[in-house]
Design a protein around this motif. Structure first.
Motif, PDB file in Angstrom:
ATOM      1  N   ARG A  28      27.592 -59.840 -50.804  1.00  0.00           N
ATOM      2  CA  ARG A  28      27.646 -59.136 -50.560  1.00  0.00           C
ATOM      3  C   ARG A  28      27.295 -57.609 -50.804  1.00  0.00           C
ATOM      4  N   TYR A  85      21.511 -70.434 -46.949  1.00  0.00           N
ATOM      5  CA  TYR A  85      22.290 -69.697 -45.147  1.00  0.00           C
ATOM      6  C   TYR A  85      22.373 -68.100 -45.544  1.00  0.00           C
ATOM      7  N   ARG A  86      23.832 -68.546 -46.711  1.00  0.00           N
ATOM      8  CA  ARG A  86      23.603 -66.304 -46.568  1.00  0.00           C
ATOM      9  C   ARG A  86      22.183 -65.833 -46.570  1.00  0.00           C
ATOM     10  N   GLN A  94      21.240 -65.421 -43.515  1.00  0.00           N
ATOM     11  CA  GLN A  94      21.218 -63.759 -42.861  1.00  0.00           C
ATOM     12  C   GLN A  94      21.099 -62.661 -43.289  1.00  0.00           C
ATOM     13  N   ARG A  99      19.245 -59.448 -41.861  1.00  0.00           N
ATOM     14  CA  ARG A  99      19.915 -58.140 -41.231  1.00  0.00           C
ATOM     15  C   ARG A  99      19.025 -56.957 -42.437  1.00  0.00           C
ATOM     16  N   TRP A 158      45.971 -66.412 -38.815  1.00  0.00           N
ATOM     17  CA  TRP A 158      44.861 -65.428 -38.236  1.00  0.00           C
ATOM     18  C   TRP A 158      43.729 -65.635 -37.252  1.00  0.00           C
ATOM     19  N   ILE A 186      37.188 -53.468 -39.596  1.00  0.00           N
ATOM     20  CA  ILE A 186      36.650 -54.051 -40.982  1.00  0.00           C
ATOM     21  C   ILE A 186      38.115 -54.611 -41.610  1.00  0.00           C
ATOM     22  N   ARG A 187      39.081 -55.007 -41.132  1.00  0.00           N
ATOM     23  CA  ARG A 187      40.072 -56.121 -41.591  1.00  0.00           C
ATOM     24  C   ARG A 187      39.885 -57.124 -40.727  1.00  0.00           C
ATOM     25  N   GLU A 212      37.297 -58.595 -43.357  1.00  0.00           N
ATOM     26  CA  GLU A 212      38.585 -59.532 -44.341  1.00  0.00           C
ATOM     27  C   GLU A 212      39.166 -60.765 -44.223  1.00  0.00           C
ATOM     28  N   ILE A 213      39.486 -60.836 -42.887  1.00  0.00           N
ATOM     29  CA  ILE A 213      40.140 -61.608 -42.945  1.00  0.00           C
ATOM     30  C   ILE A 213      39.266 -62.749 -42.844  1.00  0.00           C
ATOM     31  N   SER A 256      37.285 -62.955 -44.089  1.00  0.00           N
ATOM     32  CA  SER A 256      36.973 -63.403 -45.992  1.00  0.00           C
ATOM     33  C   SER A 256      37.121 -64.684 -45.986  1.00  0.00           C
ATOM     34  N   VAL A 257      38.836 -63.736 -45.651  1.00  0.00           N
ATOM     35  CA  VAL A 257      39.539 -65.544 -46.369  1.00  0.00           C
ATOM     36  C   VAL A 257      39.888 -66.723 -45.364  1.00  0.00           C
ATOM     37  N   ASP A 281      36.607 -68.525 -47.270  1.00  0.00           N
ATOM     38  CA  ASP A 281      37.407 -68.822 -48.783  1.00  0.00           C
ATOM     39  C   ASP A 281      38.244 -70.207 -48.460  1.00  0.00           C
ATOM     40  N   GLN A 282      38.987 -69.876 -47.358  1.00  0.00           N
ATOM     41  CA  GLN A 282      40.507 -71.246 -47.487  1.00  0.00           C
ATOM     42  C   GLN A 282      39.750 -72.461 -47.407  1.00  0.00           C
ATOM     43  N   GLU A 307      28.826 -57.084 -39.265  1.00  0.00           N
ATOM     44  CA  GLU A 307      29.309 -58.224 -40.107  1.00  0.00           C
ATOM     45  C   GLU A 307      30.564 -59.205 -39.646  1.00  0.00           C
ATOM     46  N   GLU A 315      28.157 -61.623 -38.660  1.00  0.00           N
ATOM     47  CA  GLU A 315      27.848 -62.796 -39.740  1.00  0.00           C
ATOM     48  C   GLU A 315      28.995 -63.728 -39.945  1.00  0.00           C
ATOM     49  N   ARG A 316      29.446 -63.380 -40.333  1.00  0.00           N
ATOM     50  CA  ARG A 316      30.913 -64.168 -40.811  1.00  0.00           C
ATOM     51  C   ARG A 316      31.186 -64.993 -40.340  1.00  0.00           C
ATOM     52  N   THR A 373      28.838 -67.948 -40.885  1.00  0.00           N
ATOM     53  CA  THR A 373      29.320 -67.912 -42.145  1.00  0.00           C
ATOM     54  C   THR A 373      30.139 -69.148 -42.005  1.00  0.00           C
ATOM     55  N   VAL A 422      52.420 -61.342 -39.069  1.00  0.00           N
ATOM     56  CA  VAL A 422      51.742 -62.062 -39.981  1.00  0.00           C
ATOM     57  C   VAL A 422      50.882 -62.696 -40.898  1.00  0.00           C
ATOM     58  N   VAL A 474      43.711 -67.785 -52.760  1.00  0.00           N
ATOM     59  CA  VAL A 474      43.355 -67.729 -51.001  1.00  0.00           C
ATOM     60  C   VAL A 474      44.731 -66.823 -51.447  1.00  0.00           C
ATOM     61  N   VAL A 486      43.070 -57.849 -47.323  1.00  0.00           N
ATOM     62  CA  VAL A 486      43.712 -57.544 -45.784  1.00  0.00           C
ATOM     63  C   VAL A 486      44.853 -57.197 -45.832  1.00  0.00           C
ATOM     64  N   THR A 511      44.021 -53.765 -46.682  1.00  0.00           N
ATOM     65  CA  THR A 511      43.388 -52.782 -44.887  1.00  0.00           C
ATOM     66  C   THR A 511      44.316 -52.070 -44.338  1.00  0.00           C
TER      67      THR A 511
END
Lengths: 366, 366, 366, 366
Positions: free
Chosen positions: A100, A298-299, A302, A306, B53, B86-87, B90-91, B93-94, B97-98, B288, B291-292, B295, C45, C94, C101, C104
């Motif tokens: 990132r 993979y990342r 990407q 990009r 989410w 952008i928000r 960020e969601i 990303s969570v 990661d989760q 982004e 891309e996410r 991913t 949320v 997490v 989030v 933001t």
């Protein structure tokens, strides 16, 4: 040489970390060429950080290889090996996430210094080639870059560092040997595998009826699923037949030996037995490492896509195509993922006789 | 009904968040069936978190769609749209990661309740289908699951929620329209595109000589690179020729219209001009998001592979195959990634006449 | 009620997850009051997501408490307990990361609906109070909110859920009991503690000479360090003297019992012995959980400070002051952190007699 | 010197990154002293990675300082500055997360090499001192380490690098000057501040009645809240009275000048106006940077506590006490956090006259 005052008697932070070397190793070529590009510094620094992490991964990997080189792995070393493999996974998380930082660089800003770097390429990272070799990536599976092997792109001194790893025993092989030595594959007077086979066959029959009855499958999809199931069934038979297993190895569907596969399966099935718990964590750590390298690739793909679109990379070849093909092709421990196909719900797991249970427990009498 | 005491006069935390519903919505089927599996709770909870989410992503997406529905996007709304996109990242990303939380579940433990869930499948998430449609995934690009469309797997009420999104304007289309309206494509008395074309042609010629001179390419690899370059060159010509661009769209190599592509290119090239800076951040946010999601799909695939191996999923079809094929096939804004192919180093960027510069700046006279 | 078509025979995704409840539980008050504030949805949320994660943490915590309730913890359950505690740490990661989030949301945008929520407050989360109680937070250590206990802010039904946890055995107490039962505190014919004491005393003497010789300490700082060392020494004596340890407990410097502290110390010292390895991972997981809750509280404090400055929160009291004081005050397992004070380099660790070694190993004879 | 073959004509990866220096800069002292401790390598490598990131942060920081040194900040540079500050926040995320890698080291394993490092200490990082100084940490606010200033712990050459930063203009000061130059503080014929004052006063009155009516406050807590509110009110008056603001600065409650504070407030209030949007993102990035350094210090403190308990650190002083006191004391931009106290809901924001609106918009006539 750092000047000394009495503030620096004894060990000094900057000297201990050899910061004179570390912080004096960034020479942006765009600056040398008289057109300084601000973002080249980031490009250099982040690659150096990656190389430092590779060095650390190799340090952990080498120590784990060392534990497993011996004929008999000392029990305490399993716990230590697990800790070190888990450390590698934590480093990999950092490696993935720090992409990132690189992605804060706009594609256009990268172009300001891209040309100056030619034909250098990340493919020339000797340490990463070492990691792949030591993990167990075989020459035959390695995707060439620009159709050529890494030996043609590495300097002599780098090659001298990497070549020995092509000959030495890999983590894959040592784990395989360790699994093959597992003493628990047969229990006196208890034929685990017969019981196991009947449960799995029942489950496969159930899967077949699910596919047959599934109203949401098109005829083509159903046919494909049935084919897939047939293969699953054939592969399953290989668990009980070392000849069939060998055939799977020969046609490239398997890599892990028959005996090692059975041992791994047993560990995954009875992971909660005290004596199998650490081995289970070891196998899980290997799965994680494989998974995270794949995610990193993979990342990486990407990010390159990009950054340069469909252009050739600094290495004079289409970097993002190369990276994409390696994502899954360079995985080492797929066999461990695939074993999940043959697990059982704990409720259907054959109960072990008390005597076997005791063998798989700790020994302690107060 | 929550009992009230005077502690709860006014708004009460638990009622505001409707926790009676939220925390009473977990009914493990394994428990219902008399064989409680501890980990089913995690499976339910994490999927509910994902759906929450998704709801939030739809809330942001809908508001951004709304801004862009109008004939004229109000300037302040661009900043707000960027913040909301952008928000979403960020969601995401969570969300990515989760997956690690889910991966704390051992494959064997999943089997303890997997069968009970059949034929439910994540493919039936109406909200995720909505997100895809609203982003701009077209029916033609959508990979079927088990060879069938989602309409066959959704309940009537879910379908009623999703179907309208197949007809309404998508984020892709609205962004395309907004780009097409960009007033900066031609500047009075300054032919930007002629200058631009000559620089890019020089760069492509240089790339060609790099490929020709690269000693590390095998003959096959060189041929492939030259072919790739030829295509890059042809595609480049499409920037100046709307007919050629249309041809690329018709054969599926492009999706974004000619005029919109040119506007996006201009924004990426002159991203630092004040009036183009927010549009640049908007395009970056879209990149982004794309891309996410990719991913997330890739990590999702890994997780399923690890959990069930090559078996069919609860949906009665090979989940991990489906997931893997969607990873890149379901990307929406690939055209924005590909535009990087035609960027320039800032040092080679045609200098804009002062008058044009002023148009691209802010207006403020104290 | 979800309408059914034949797509939904059997278990249906949306019904299994009870999405009608989950996705119908967001009612922004700003909208009810006729002044819809876009960001209130995010506020609702994300809090619901937190409550779902709290539910999952409680699910794991309860199962671990259950393992340790018994007089004898079954060996396989230690491994399972470790896995579930590690799962809690992944959930906490997490929880910490998803604060991004919420960040933001611009502070000004929060104000658009803040007033409507009064006097609701996160302090009223019954589940989080439950987690704290079950972990082992004692009433005496609990920081009041607005000078009052939570019992005054919870609804009757919430209080009815939380109150029993004030009486039942906590994770802290159960771990303490389990540690006290460790059979390894004394070894036949080998006085570990005498050897240990002499090594630590040597180390403390060395620390003293470091402080005395350190040229970088001001006189006040030196005095403070010597005082600190004196205390460390006195506390060290408590390891060998249950009376002194009791005195430390009574004046609030310690919480963990004498016998449990010794057992934990032994586990940390000999973590690599097979039989102590899982107990070591258990203690490490507890340390991680404590650490991550503290980080979460610290990040929560930052976020509130950033959002409302020094104003009162929706709960009618200064939220960020409350949060800041709880960061370290609400830690449960500080004693485990502090034990690091009395560890030894492995090179100075007393070698165990072979017989003791064997007791700490696995039993397996092929 | 790397040996060359024709694989390395042109730029070579390893030479470009100067890997000979980077990868040859790890000399574990435990090994030198004949008692190799495996984990010392990690300790060295992770600190080197931190120093590389510090170098990159300084690179970004210096370029931003440079933009703001001039009497007039060029508009395009605001966008670039925002991008570079956001890059710093991404680096900080990595810095925070990679502490997890260090935490894979068991406290006991750290002891195996801790003594050899004495008296080196992270406090001696010249680059981190530089970052703090350049950000704007003032000598008066700096917490001493062992009661002494850093000048006594740095080598002469390190000190020579750091000292100039004590005299030069800091980011804090340059941002303050830039804010003071904001041309929008007064609008012709529109007294924004009078309207603003009346709204805030209404809100404070409402807060007072909330506190008075809040049934959950103990008498002491209520008194404390009223005191807090009184202070908030007094501080609020300072917004309209430069004398009062000066008094707050003199007693240490504020740092940012009166005029700069008003400008920052206006930017936060009208963040969506096109001309204020990038300034808003700039202030937000500064808030993020401050927040993440604080988080990093807090996590650093935790890690040290966990590693050595209450012992002195390698620097011969209680590291974790020092670290904990700096967590919030070393924050630079608290004033920006505190401004949230005086924001307004957007619905209560005074509407700007059309003419003012136009001034805050972009100028574009097609």
């Amino acid at each position: 040489m750092t000047q000394k005052n009495n503030a620096t008697s004894g060990v000094y932070y900057g000297e201990y970390l050899q910061l004179e070397k570390i912080l004096d190793a960034q020479t942006p070529l765009s600056k040398v060429k008289g057109k300084p590009a601000h973002d080249e510094m980031l490009f250099i620094v982040i690659h150096q950080v990656y190389e430092l992490w590779f060095k650390q991964i190799l340090h952990e990997l080498d120590s784990v290889l060392d534990f497993f080189q011996r004929d008999y792995v000392l029990e305490p070393n399993i716990g230590v090996a697990v800790s070190r493999l888990i450390r590698i996974t934590e480093i990999q998380s950092v490696m993935i996430d720090q992409l990132r930082v690189l992605e804060t660089m706009a594609p256009g800003d990268f172009l300001d210094f891209r040309e100056a770097l030619s034909p250098a390429s990340g493919f020339q990272s000797a340490q990463f080639r070492l990691i792949e070799n030591k993990m167990g990536l075989r020459k035959i599976e390695r995707i060439g870059f620009g159709g050529k092997e890494y030996s043609e792109r590495l300097s002599k001194s780098d090659l001298a560092k990497v070549l020995p790893s092509e000959q030495s025993r890999t983590l894959f092989e040592l784990i395989e040997l360790w699994l093959e030595r597992t003493p628990f594959l047969e229990f006196k007077g208890f034929d685990f595998w017969v019981l196991y086979q009947s449960v799995i066959e029942k489950n496969l029959a159930r899967d077949q009826s699910v596919i047959e009855a599934n109203p949401f499958l098109s005829p083509e999809a159903r046919e494909k699923e049935m084919k897939n199931l047939k293969m699953t069934r054939e592969n399953f038979e290989a668990i009980f037949d070392s000849e069939k297993h060998l055939a799977l190895i020969q046609n490239g569907q398997r890599r892990l030996s028959h005996r090692a596969s059975k041992a791994a399966l047993l560990i995954l099935l009875y992971k909660e037995k005290p004596i199998l718990h650490l081995p289970y964590r070891l196998l899980t750590a290997l799965i994680e490492i494989d998974e995270r390298f794949a995610t990193w690739r993979y990342r990486h793909f990407q990010m390159v896509h990009r950054m340069i679109g469909t252009k050739i990379g600094t290495g004079g070849s289409s970097g993002h195509h190369y990276l994409k093909t390696t994502v899954d092709a360079h995985r080492i421990f797929s066999d461990l993922f695939n074993l999940s196909t043959y697990l059982l719900p704990s409720s259907e797991l054959p109960t072990l006789p008390l005597e076997v249970e005791r063998e798989l427990g700790f020994y302690y009498t107060p």
